[in-house]
Design an enzyme around this catalytic site. Structure first.
Site, PDB file in Angstrom:
ATOM      1  N   ARG A 153      85.253  52.131  23.103  1.00  0.00           N
ATOM      2  CA  ARG A 153      85.406  53.547  22.744  1.00  0.00           C
ATOM      3  C   ARG A 153      86.815  54.048  23.073  1.00  0.00           C
ATOM      4  NH1 ARG A 153      80.152  55.566  21.859  1.00  0.00           N
ATOM      5  NH2 ARG A 153      78.522  54.703  23.190  1.00  0.00           N
ATOM      6  N   PHE A 157      81.742  46.935  10.342  1.00  0.00           N
ATOM      7  CA  PHE A 157      81.491  47.438  11.696  1.00  0.00           C
ATOM      8  C   PHE A 157      82.819  47.750  12.378  1.00  0.00           C
ATOM      9  CE2 PHE A 157      80.305  47.464  16.139  1.00  0.00           C
ATOM     10  CZ  PHE A 157      79.224  48.324  16.074  1.00  0.00           C
ATOM     11  N   VAL A 158      83.011  49.009  12.743  1.00  0.00           N
ATOM     12  CA  VAL A 158      84.302  49.436  13.293  1.00  0.00           C
ATOM     13  C   VAL A 158      84.139  49.939  14.722  1.00  0.00           C
ATOM     14  CG1 VAL A 158      85.335  49.978  11.074  1.00  0.00           C
ATOM     15  CG2 VAL A 158      84.039  51.742  12.257  1.00  0.00           C
ATOM     16  N   LYS A 186      80.740  56.732   6.053  1.00  0.00           N
ATOM     17  CA  LYS A 186      80.413  55.475   5.348  1.00  0.00           C
ATOM     18  C   LYS A 186      79.401  55.811   4.262  1.00  0.00           C
ATOM     19  CE  LYS A 186      80.577  51.696   8.681  1.00  0.00           C
ATOM     20  NZ  LYS A 186      79.739  50.817   9.518  1.00  0.00           N
ATOM     21  N   ASP A 188      81.203  61.184  15.439  1.00  0.00           N
ATOM     22  CA  ASP A 188      82.259  60.200  15.166  1.00  0.00           C
ATOM     23  C   ASP A 188      82.044  59.496  13.832  1.00  0.00           C
ATOM     24  OD1 ASP A 188      80.016  58.962  16.172  1.00  0.00           O
ATOM     25  OD2 ASP A 188      81.101  57.507  17.394  1.00  0.00           O
ATOM     26  N   ASP A 190      81.716  52.493  19.547  1.00  0.00           N
ATOM     27  CA  ASP A 190      81.524  51.369  20.462  1.00  0.00           C
ATOM     28  C   ASP A 190      80.884  50.159  19.800  1.00  0.00           C
ATOM     29  OD1 ASP A 190      78.894  52.676  20.220  1.00  0.00           O
ATOM     30  OD2 ASP A 190      78.280  51.312  21.813  1.00  0.00           O
ATOM     31  N   LYS A 212      77.399  59.893  22.451  1.00  0.00           N
ATOM     32  CA  LYS A 212      78.644  59.886  23.208  1.00  0.00           C
ATOM     33  C   LYS A 212      79.866  59.796  22.305  1.00  0.00           C
ATOM     34  CE  LYS A 212      76.471  57.028  26.751  1.00  0.00           C
ATOM     35  NZ  LYS A 212      76.464  55.641  27.328  1.00  0.00           N
ATOM     36  N   GLY A 213      79.659  59.172  21.148  1.00  0.00           N
ATOM     37  CA  GLY A 213      80.793  58.736  20.333  1.00  0.00           C
ATOM     38  C   GLY A 213      81.799  59.798  19.947  1.00  0.00           C
ATOM     39  N   ASP A 218      76.734  57.593   9.043  1.00  0.00           N
ATOM     40  CA  ASP A 218      76.383  56.268   8.538  1.00  0.00           C
ATOM     41  C   ASP A 218      75.189  56.438   7.589  1.00  0.00           C
ATOM     42  OD1 ASP A 218      76.100  53.527   8.268  1.00  0.00           O
ATOM     43  OD2 ASP A 218      75.601  53.120  10.335  1.00  0.00           O
TER      44      ASP A 218
HETATM   45  C1  PRP Z   1      76.156  56.689  16.212  1.00  0.00           C
HETATM   46  C2  PRP Z   1      77.094  57.814  15.810  1.00  0.00           C
HETATM   47  C3  PRP Z   1      76.211  58.785  15.102  1.00  0.00           C
HETATM   48  C4  PRP Z   1      75.134  57.895  14.513  1.00  0.00           C
HETATM   49  C5  PRP Z   1      75.382  57.723  13.054  1.00  0.00           C
HETATM   50  O1  PRP Z   1      75.553  57.047  17.400  1.00  0.00           O
HETATM   51  O2  PRP Z   1      77.720  58.391  16.929  1.00  0.00           O
HETATM   52  O3  PRP Z   1      75.646  59.737  15.979  1.00  0.00           O
HETATM   53  O4  PRP Z   1      75.203  56.626  15.160  1.00  0.00           O
HETATM   54  O5  PRP Z   1      74.407  56.913  12.461  1.00  0.00           O
HETATM   55  P1  PRP Z   1      73.420  57.410  11.337  1.00  0.00           P
HETATM   56  O6  PRP Z   1      74.219  58.253  10.365  1.00  0.00           O
HETATM   57  O7  PRP Z   1      72.952  56.107  10.737  1.00  0.00           O
HETATM   58  O8  PRP Z   1      72.325  58.179  11.992  1.00  0.00           O
HETATM   59  P2  PRP Z   1      74.900  55.994  18.416  1.00  0.00           P
HETATM   60  O9  PRP Z   1      73.420  56.077  18.290  1.00  0.00           O
HETATM   61  O10 PRP Z   1      75.522  54.650  18.256  1.00  0.00           O
HETATM   62  O11 PRP Z   1      75.260  56.639  19.834  1.00  0.00           O
HETATM   63  P3  PRP Z   1      76.703  56.847  20.540  1.00  0.00           P
HETATM   64  O12 PRP Z   1      77.373  58.008  19.842  1.00  0.00           O
HETATM   65  O13 PRP Z   1      76.332  57.152  21.947  1.00  0.00           O
HETATM   66  O14 PRP Z   1      77.490  55.564  20.371  1.00  0.00           O
END
Ligand code: PRP
Length: 186
Positions: free
Chosen positions: A166, A153-154, A132, A101, A160, A44-45, A104
């Site tokens: 969000r 953590f942002v 990151k 978004d 979120d 969703k992000g 990581d």
């Molecule tokens: C978050 C973000 C990325 C992913 C990055 O998604 O939106 O898709 O984590 O992390 P990584 O590089 O360690 O794989 P999340 O699973 O929190 O879902 P969301 O977008 O619905 O918040």
């Protein structure tokens, strides 16, 4: 009380976000000029970032979505579940720009990119709002990125904590008592 009360400090202001997206939108426009391509927003992000980004790209593009989420409400990436909304003919032979978004560990985009290529995409590039690099475990670097952030953590601008924050228009660091409160009640 509003969400703003839970923020320790603003890390990236609305003005800085606008400037960062303007720059990346110019880079994307230049890279895809004269080529058909589809922006794939990773839910969703990325919905906030994708909506702002595409409106600054003045060349033809199509829009698709997919859902990639790690299990649980915590701050550590867990197992990944991927649901593709683009249908076969939205993937096969297409140039895709995955928009997320945050990059990581890189596991999400690495796996999603591999899956889209396996399903016949011609080219898959990545565009992230935040990067990151200190957290990376998968072999993936973004082709386009707006901001690099430290390992903190942002929340906000699509990001979120336990499903909330969000809708903040900036990126901020949460007050530590928010984590403590949530741990105590959870
Ligand atoms: C978050 C973000 C990325 C992913 C990055 O998604 O939106 O898709 O984590 O992390 P990584 O590089 O360690 O794989 P999340 O699973 O929190 O879902 P969301 O977008 O619905 O918040």
């Amino acid at each position: 009380m509003t969400l703003h009360n839970d923020i320790e400090r603003v890390l990236i202001s609305e003005q800085e976000i606008t400037a960062g997206i303007d720059r990346v939108a110019r880079e994307v426009t230049q890279a895809y000029s004269g080529q058909d391509f589809t922006v794939v927003s990773v839910l969703k992000g990325s919905c906030v970032f994708a909506a702002d980004l595409i409106r600054r790209i003045p060349i033809p593009l199509e829009l698709a979505f997919l859902a990639a989420s790690s299990y649980g409400d915590g701050t550590v990436s867990g197992n990944l579940e991927i649901n593709f909304f683009p249908t076969g003919n939205e993937i096969e032979g297409r140039r895709l720009l995955l928009v997320d978004d945050i990059l990581d560990t890189g596991r999400t985009l690495h796996r999603v990119r591999a899956e889209l290529l396996a399903r016949g995409a011609m080219d898959v590039r990545t565009c992230v709002f935040l990067d990151k690099p200190s957290r990376r475990t998968a072999a993936l670097e973004a082709d386009f990125r707006c901001f690099e952030v430290e390992d903190l953590f942002v929340v906000g601008y699509g990001l979120d904590y336990a499903g909330r924050y969000r809708n903040l228009p900036y990126v901020g660091a949460l007050k530590s008592e928010i984590f403590a409160k949530s741990k105590a009640s959870g």
